[in-house]
Design a protein around this motif. Structure first.
Motif, PDB file in Angstrom:
ATOM      1  N   THR A  80      42.965  51.115  37.839  1.00  0.00           N
ATOM      2  CA  THR A  80      43.523  50.390  36.820  1.00  0.00           C
ATOM      3  C   THR A  80      44.956  49.298  37.152  1.00  0.00           C
ATOM      4  O   THR A  80      45.604  49.875  37.934  1.00  0.00           O
ATOM      5  N   LYS A 137      43.931  46.095  33.482  1.00  0.00           N
ATOM      6  CA  LYS A 137      42.686  45.654  33.613  1.00  0.00           C
ATOM      7  C   LYS A 137      41.913  46.816  34.460  1.00  0.00           C
ATOM      8  O   LYS A 137      42.405  47.312  35.383  1.00  0.00           O
ATOM      9  N   LYS A 138      40.698  47.218  33.876  1.00  0.00           N
ATOM     10  CA  LYS A 138      39.987  48.060  34.540  1.00  0.00           C
ATOM     11  C   LYS A 138      38.946  47.412  35.596  1.00  0.00           C
ATOM     12  O   LYS A 138      38.213  46.689  35.333  1.00  0.00           O
ATOM     13  N   ILE A 139      39.171  48.072  36.853  1.00  0.00           N
ATOM     14  CA  ILE A 139      38.387  47.542  38.086  1.00  0.00           C
ATOM     15  C   ILE A 139      37.424  48.908  38.332  1.00  0.00           C
ATOM     16  O   ILE A 139      37.933  49.943  38.751  1.00  0.00           O
ATOM     17  N   ASN A 196      45.384  38.278  35.931  1.00  0.00           N
ATOM     18  CA  ASN A 196      45.633  39.463  34.835  1.00  0.00           C
ATOM     19  C   ASN A 196      47.017  38.887  34.127  1.00  0.00           C
ATOM     20  O   ASN A 196      48.036  38.352  35.065  1.00  0.00           O
ATOM     21  N   LEU A 207      42.657  38.306  41.817  1.00  0.00           N
ATOM     22  CA  LEU A 207      42.356  38.847  40.324  1.00  0.00           C
ATOM     23  C   LEU A 207      43.374  38.192  39.389  1.00  0.00           C
ATOM     24  O   LEU A 207      44.586  38.088  39.908  1.00  0.00           O
ATOM     25  N   TYR A 211      34.464  48.485  32.731  1.00  0.00           N
ATOM     26  CA  TYR A 211      35.207  48.064  33.816  1.00  0.00           C
ATOM     27  C   TYR A 211      34.689  46.872  34.429  1.00  0.00           C
ATOM     28  O   TYR A 211      33.394  46.509  34.061  1.00  0.00           O
ATOM     29  N   GLU A 212      35.344  46.238  35.044  1.00  0.00           N
ATOM     30  CA  GLU A 212      34.834  44.803  35.772  1.00  0.00           C
ATOM     31  C   GLU A 212      34.657  45.247  37.165  1.00  0.00           C
ATOM     32  O   GLU A 212      35.292  45.937  38.019  1.00  0.00           O
ATOM     33  N   VAL A 223      33.920  44.642  41.021  1.00  0.00           N
ATOM     34  CA  VAL A 223      34.472  44.111  42.050  1.00  0.00           C
ATOM     35  C   VAL A 223      33.521  44.501  43.302  1.00  0.00           C
ATOM     36  O   VAL A 223      33.697  45.730  43.785  1.00  0.00           O
ATOM     37  N   LEU A 278      35.590  49.193  41.947  1.00  0.00           N
ATOM     38  CA  LEU A 278      35.028  48.830  43.214  1.00  0.00           C
ATOM     39  C   LEU A 278      33.662  49.424  43.812  1.00  0.00           C
ATOM     40  O   LEU A 278      33.500  50.476  43.595  1.00  0.00           O
ATOM     41  N   ILE A 283      44.059  44.130  46.331  1.00  0.00           N
ATOM     42  CA  ILE A 283      43.526  43.274  45.182  1.00  0.00           C
ATOM     43  C   ILE A 283      44.925  42.556  44.874  1.00  0.00           C
ATOM     44  O   ILE A 283      45.988  43.290  44.441  1.00  0.00           O
TER      45      ILE A 283
END
Length: 145
Positions: free
Chosen positions: A123, A83-85, A77, A75, A59-60, A62, A87, A142
């Motif tokens: 996601t 993309k997996k985020i 993409n 973001l 996961y990224e 944020v 928070l 986002i």
């Protein structure tokens, strides 16, 4: 009128004020995620961004403080990529009653058994924006470019 007030009071007591803490067993570690805070704890100590990144390497992260004054975060993409985020709250703000929209962006966290959706795991599908919304109108977004 009494029935309406009774139902409203019952709704507030049962559904409106519930908070969820999730106990995660990752390796030999017992981690607690507090849903209203978007924070992870181990032995009552709040984990740092780096410690959380070790737990969720896919996961990224944020940070809430990364959102601008209008509560938006941009973001990058691709149209056909997910993309997996994650928070992570690095402020004193709480997030009671917030939900992730669209529903397809919510992630069910499974580690051995199904424990439920952690609001912090998101996601992002293609170029679709994701919102963290409160029924009272407060919203974080986002924005995907």
């Amino acid at each position: 009128m009494k029935k309406i007030l009774f139902c409203l009071g019952l709704f507030i007591l049962l559904g409106g004020v519930a908070s969820a803490d999730y106990n995660l067993n990752i390796g030999a570690r017992n981690i607690t995620f507090v849903d209203d805070e978007f924070k992870f704890y181990e032995n009552s100590t709040c984990l740092t961004k780096e410690q959380v990144q070790e737990l969720f390497p896919d996961y990224e992260i944020v940070l809430i403080s990364s959102f601008n004054f209008d509560k938006k975060y941009t973001l990058q993409n691709s149209s056909f990529r997910t993309k997996k985020i994650l928070l992570l709250n690095d402020t004193n703000r709480t997030f009671h009653g917030f939900e992730i929209y669209p529903n397809a962006s919510r992630v069910e966290y499974k580690k051995g058994e199904k424990i439920g959706a952690l609001k912090a795991l998101i996601t992002v599908h293609g170029k679709k924006n994701v919102r963290l919304k409160h029924f009272g109108g407060d919203e974080f977004e986002i924005v995907v470019k």
